[in-house]
Scaffold this motif. Structure first.
Motif, PDB file in Angstrom:
ATOM      1  N   GLY A 158      34.398  18.545  45.150  1.00 48.71           N
ATOM      2  CA  GLY A 158      33.012  17.647  44.847  1.00 48.71           C
ATOM      3  C   GLY A 158      31.923  18.419  44.820  1.00 48.71           C
ATOM      4  O   GLY A 158      31.797  20.013  45.322  1.00 48.71           O
ATOM      5  N   ASP A 159      30.736  18.142  43.964  1.00 51.52           N
ATOM      6  CA  ASP A 159      29.753  19.007  43.858  1.00 51.52           C
ATOM      7  C   ASP A 159      28.700  18.443  44.964  1.00 51.52           C
ATOM      8  O   ASP A 159      27.723  17.482  44.568  1.00 51.52           O
ATOM      9  CB  ASP A 159      29.085  18.289  42.415  1.00 51.52           C
ATOM     10  CG  ASP A 159      28.034  19.148  41.888  1.00 51.52           C
ATOM     11  OD1 ASP A 159      27.715  20.282  42.595  1.00 51.52           O
ATOM     12  OD2 ASP A 159      27.211  18.548  41.084  1.00 51.52           O
ATOM     13  N   GLY A 160      28.643  19.248  45.943  1.00 46.87           N
ATOM     14  CA  GLY A 160      27.901  18.658  47.143  1.00 46.87           C
ATOM     15  C   GLY A 160      27.972  19.965  48.147  1.00 46.87           C
ATOM     16  O   GLY A 160      28.489  20.894  48.013  1.00 46.87           O
ATOM     17  N   THR A 161      27.799  19.363  49.564  1.00 47.96           N
ATOM     18  CA  THR A 161      28.082  20.116  50.561  1.00 47.96           C
ATOM     19  C   THR A 161      28.864  19.283  51.600  1.00 47.96           C
ATOM     20  O   THR A 161      28.757  18.088  51.760  1.00 47.96           O
ATOM     21  CB  THR A 161      26.467  20.095  51.480  1.00 47.96           C
ATOM     22  OG1 THR A 161      25.565  20.698  50.702  1.00 47.96           O
ATOM     23  CG2 THR A 161      26.648  20.934  52.582  1.00 47.96           C
ATOM     24  N   TYR A 162      29.889  19.904  52.060  1.00 50.48           N
ATOM     25  CA  TYR A 162      30.917  19.500  53.064  1.00 50.48           C
ATOM     26  C   TYR A 162      30.456  19.883  54.521  1.00 50.48           C
ATOM     27  O   TYR A 162      30.305  20.957  54.816  1.00 50.48           O
ATOM     28  CB  TYR A 162      32.339  20.038  52.662  1.00 50.48           C
ATOM     29  CG  TYR A 162      33.109  19.622  51.463  1.00 50.48           C
ATOM     30  CD1 TYR A 162      33.806  18.315  51.769  1.00 50.48           C
ATOM     31  CD2 TYR A 162      32.559  20.016  50.234  1.00 50.48           C
ATOM     32  CE1 TYR A 162      34.315  17.688  50.444  1.00 50.48           C
ATOM     33  CE2 TYR A 162      33.289  19.594  49.207  1.00 50.48           C
ATOM     34  CZ  TYR A 162      34.348  18.495  49.301  1.00 50.48           C
ATOM     35  OH  TYR A 162      34.921  17.746  48.194  1.00 50.48           O
ATOM     36  N   ILE A 163      30.414  18.646  55.320  1.00 49.59           N
ATOM     37  CA  ILE A 163      29.881  19.113  56.795  1.00 49.59           C
ATOM     38  C   ILE A 163      31.352  18.785  57.499  1.00 49.59           C
ATOM     39  O   ILE A 163      31.650  17.791  57.631  1.00 49.59           O
ATOM     40  CB  ILE A 163      28.877  18.542  57.066  1.00 49.59           C
ATOM     41  CG1 ILE A 163      27.623  18.720  56.171  1.00 49.59           C
ATOM     42  CG2 ILE A 163      28.393  18.635  58.582  1.00 49.59           C
ATOM     43  CD1 ILE A 163      26.561  17.627  56.266  1.00 49.59           C
ATOM     44  N   ALA A 174      15.411  28.219  46.276  1.00 54.16           N
ATOM     45  CA  ALA A 174      16.324  27.340  47.095  1.00 54.16           C
ATOM     46  C   ALA A 174      17.909  27.412  47.001  1.00 54.16           C
ATOM     47  O   ALA A 174      18.406  27.474  45.680  1.00 54.16           O
ATOM     48  CB  ALA A 174      16.158  25.645  46.950  1.00 54.16           C
ATOM     49  N   VAL A 175      18.648  27.714  48.069  1.00 57.00           N
ATOM     50  CA  VAL A 175      20.085  27.995  47.879  1.00 57.00           C
ATOM     51  C   VAL A 175      20.723  26.871  48.331  1.00 57.00           C
ATOM     52  O   VAL A 175      20.499  26.326  49.370  1.00 57.00           O
ATOM     53  CB  VAL A 175      20.418  29.266  48.665  1.00 57.00           C
ATOM     54  CG1 VAL A 175      22.035  29.571  48.419  1.00 57.00           C
ATOM     55  CG2 VAL A 175      19.864  30.419  48.175  1.00 57.00           C
ATOM     56  N   ARG A 176      22.067  26.296  47.450  1.00 60.35           N
ATOM     57  CA  ARG A 176      22.741  25.271  48.003  1.00 60.35           C
ATOM     58  C   ARG A 176      23.907  25.675  48.946  1.00 60.35           C
ATOM     59  O   ARG A 176      24.164  26.832  48.911  1.00 60.35           O
ATOM     60  CB  ARG A 176      23.487  24.803  46.753  1.00 60.35           C
ATOM     61  CG  ARG A 176      24.233  23.542  47.256  1.00 60.35           C
ATOM     62  CD  ARG A 176      25.062  22.734  46.101  1.00 60.35           C
ATOM     63  NE  ARG A 176      26.044  23.535  45.565  1.00 60.35           N
ATOM     64  CZ  ARG A 176      26.915  22.962  44.759  1.00 60.35           C
ATOM     65  NH1 ARG A 176      26.924  21.693  44.347  1.00 60.35           N
ATOM     66  NH2 ARG A 176      28.024  23.909  44.226  1.00 60.35           N
ATOM     67  N   LEU A 177      23.935  24.961  50.082  1.00 60.27           N
ATOM     68  CA  LEU A 177      24.782  25.329  51.009  1.00 60.27           C
ATOM     69  C   LEU A 177      26.032  24.335  50.946  1.00 60.27           C
ATOM     70  O   LEU A 177      26.140  23.143  50.771  1.00 60.27           O
ATOM     71  CB  LEU A 177      24.278  24.883  52.583  1.00 60.27           C
ATOM     72  CG  LEU A 177      22.999  25.802  52.802  1.00 60.27           C
ATOM     73  CD1 LEU A 177      22.433  24.964  54.051  1.00 60.27           C
ATOM     74  CD2 LEU A 177      23.259  27.113  52.922  1.00 60.27           C
ATOM     75  N   THR A 178      27.227  25.031  50.567  1.00 59.51           N
ATOM     76  CA  THR A 178      28.408  24.023  50.073  1.00 59.51           C
ATOM     77  C   THR A 178      29.318  23.710  51.263  1.00 59.51           C
ATOM     78  O   THR A 178      30.041  22.875  51.229  1.00 59.51           O
ATOM     79  CB  THR A 178      29.170  25.313  49.164  1.00 59.51           C
ATOM     80  OG1 THR A 178      29.532  26.303  50.027  1.00 59.51           O
ATOM     81  CG2 THR A 178      28.467  25.448  47.885  1.00 59.51           C
ATOM     82  N   GLU A 179      29.129  24.391  52.509  1.00 54.03           N
ATOM     83  CA  GLU A 179      29.875  24.133  53.813  1.00 54.03           C
ATOM     84  C   GLU A 179      29.013  24.254  54.948  1.00 54.03           C
ATOM     85  O   GLU A 179      28.268  25.229  55.008  1.00 54.03           O
ATOM     86  CB  GLU A 179      30.967  24.854  53.832  1.00 54.03           C
ATOM     87  CG  GLU A 179      32.251  24.738  52.908  1.00 54.03           C
ATOM     88  CD  GLU A 179      33.474  25.438  53.102  1.00 54.03           C
ATOM     89  OE1 GLU A 179      33.477  26.212  54.042  1.00 54.03           O
ATOM     90  OE2 GLU A 179      34.372  25.274  52.163  1.00 54.03           O
ATOM     91  N   LEU A 180      29.093  23.501  55.776  1.00 55.88           N
ATOM     92  CA  LEU A 180      28.373  23.386  57.109  1.00 55.88           C
ATOM     93  C   LEU A 180      29.453  23.161  58.257  1.00 55.88           C
ATOM     94  O   LEU A 180      30.290  22.293  58.153  1.00 55.88           O
ATOM     95  CB  LEU A 180      26.955  22.464  57.115  1.00 55.88           C
ATOM     96  CG  LEU A 180      25.932  23.068  56.366  1.00 55.88           C
ATOM     97  CD1 LEU A 180      25.003  21.911  56.234  1.00 55.88           C
ATOM     98  CD2 LEU A 180      25.283  24.293  56.924  1.00 55.88           C
ATOM     99  N   ASP A 181      29.149  23.602  59.328  1.00 54.65           N
ATOM    100  CA  ASP A 181      29.716  23.223  60.644  1.00 54.65           C
ATOM    101  C   ASP A 181      29.056  22.495  61.763  1.00 54.65           C
ATOM    102  O   ASP A 181      29.531  22.141  62.772  1.00 54.65           O
ATOM    103  CB  ASP A 181      30.744  24.104  61.135  1.00 54.65           C
ATOM    104  CG  ASP A 181      29.833  25.309  61.540  1.00 54.65           C
ATOM    105  OD1 ASP A 181      28.826  25.394  61.687  1.00 54.65           O
ATOM    106  OD2 ASP A 181      30.726  26.463  61.790  1.00 54.65           O
TER     107      ASP A 181
END
Length: 365
Positions: free
Chosen positions: A249-254, A184-191
């Motif tokens: 931050g340690d996570g995903t930005y949307i 599994a790959v973490r997604l750091t940014e999404l639009d």
């Protein structure tokens, strides 16, 4: 950093220990971070889970109850414990919290919706930190938000927040479940939140909470349509929320591509109102409301279904299906009379008072 309005959602797994009790180390960490964010000049709204999780052990349950009466009883005990803990800890930082318990009906009823907005706006104007939770003591399954993830998304749009932060025990969104899939790959940014991404998640929550990653993605998708950027992830330390606001931050930005969201009245029409009828419109009317920014006029309506009064919300159907929802200025009876009169005389001009004004119209994508 300029003053911003920030909604922070804290999940049960981020507040409690394995026994379902409030974990004081986790709790204090959150309070310190929230206080630092507020004392940095921002407006902060907290959507806090943990009431049922905090209360069920006091009732003698070995784990989170599954019955409605069990959850309601646990919430009745736990909510007081939770808010008491918030009051005591925030007082050390000079922050005054206010408890707000909401049900789905508070959003569905127009007057209660407006009153809730006015009350929360007044609290923020006076420097108070609202702490919001679903009123699990009186809610039933048919009238719930589903979980506090969705509640946080609706609140962030409702209050026109600049940022929604969803804190959880997983550091962001992955291409698949990282607990089961080592690739599994973490997604750091999404639009955007795609159907493919939603399909790769589950809706299983922790043993002390209800929301899994799927519920967080659905909440993020709702916030996205309301032009609210979202962060989903984890963090530790009193500066964690400020770090998230600064992109660390340690996570995903949307991110939301929209420059501004829909106003509060249109949000109620789009997300919370109950439709009481249907209008069917021709191609010209469909073009006018979808592409020309026009109001819907009586001349464009060719069929009416349902019984409704002026001021209620109806669905509008075009050639290929549902195109939007809006608040009507005519009752169904008045519109049926207009259609009947128009059928008798092709030369009869329909009145120019709009059926749905463009300010009371919301397109459905």
């Amino acid at each position: 950093m300029k003053k911003q309005r920030i909604v922070v959602k804290i999940g049960s797994s981020s507040l409690t220990n394995d026994n379902g009790e409030i974990d004081q180390l986790k709790f204090n960490d959150h309070v310190d971070a929230l206080a630092m964010l507020k004392n940095a000049g921002h407006e902060v709204i907290v959507v806090s889970s943990g009431a049922v999780a905090a209360g069920f052990a006091r009732l003698g349950y070995p784990s989170r109850p599954v019955t409605i009466k069990g959850r309601q009883a646990a919430a009745a005990v736990g909510q007081s414990l939770l808010i008491q803990s918030y009051i005591e800890r925030f007082s050390e930082h000079g922050v005054v919290p206010a408890q707000i318990l909401l049900t789905r009906q508070d959003f569905a009823n127009r007057d209660r919706y407006r009153n809730a907005f006015a009350a929360m706006s007044e609290l923020l104007e006076r420097g108070i930190m609202p702490i919001i939770n679903e009123n699990d003591t009186v809610s039933i399954d048919e009238l719930t938000f589903g979980d506090n993830d969705m509640l946080s998304a609706l609140v962030s749009g409702f209050l026109h927040a600049d940022q929604l932060i969803i804190l959880t025990d997983v550091n962001g969104i992955y291409t698949s479940n990282p607990r089961n899939d080592p690739d599994a790959v973490r997604l750091t940014e999404l639009d955007e939140i795609t159907d493919e991404l939603l399909g790769g998640t589950d809706d299983l929550g922790s043993k002390v909470g209800t929301g899994g990653m799927r519920s967080k993605l659905l909440a993020a998708k709702t916030a996205h349509t309301l032009a609210v950027p979202v962060f989903i992830g984890t963090g530790k330390g009193s500066s964690k929320l400020l770090d998230i606001m600064q992109g660390l931050g340690d996570g995903t930005y949307i991110y939301s591509p929209l420059s501004h969201g829909i106003n509060t009245k249109r949000q109620w029409i789009a997300l919370h109102s109950e439709s009481t009828g249907r209008l069917y419109v021709d191609k010209g009317a469909e073009k006018a409301v979808l592409h020309d920014g026009r109001s819907l006029l009586p001349a464009g309506v060719f069929k009416v279904k349902g019984n409704f009064e002026a001021g209620e919300v109806v669905e509008v159907y075009g050639v290929d299906g549902l195109i939007g929802r809006g608040e009507v200025k005519y009752s169904s009876e008045q519109l049926q009379e207009l259609l009947a009169e128009r059928g008798k005389s092709a030369e009869l001009c329909a009145p120019m008072i709009e059926v749905i004004h463009r300010d009371r119209w919301v397109e459905v994508n």
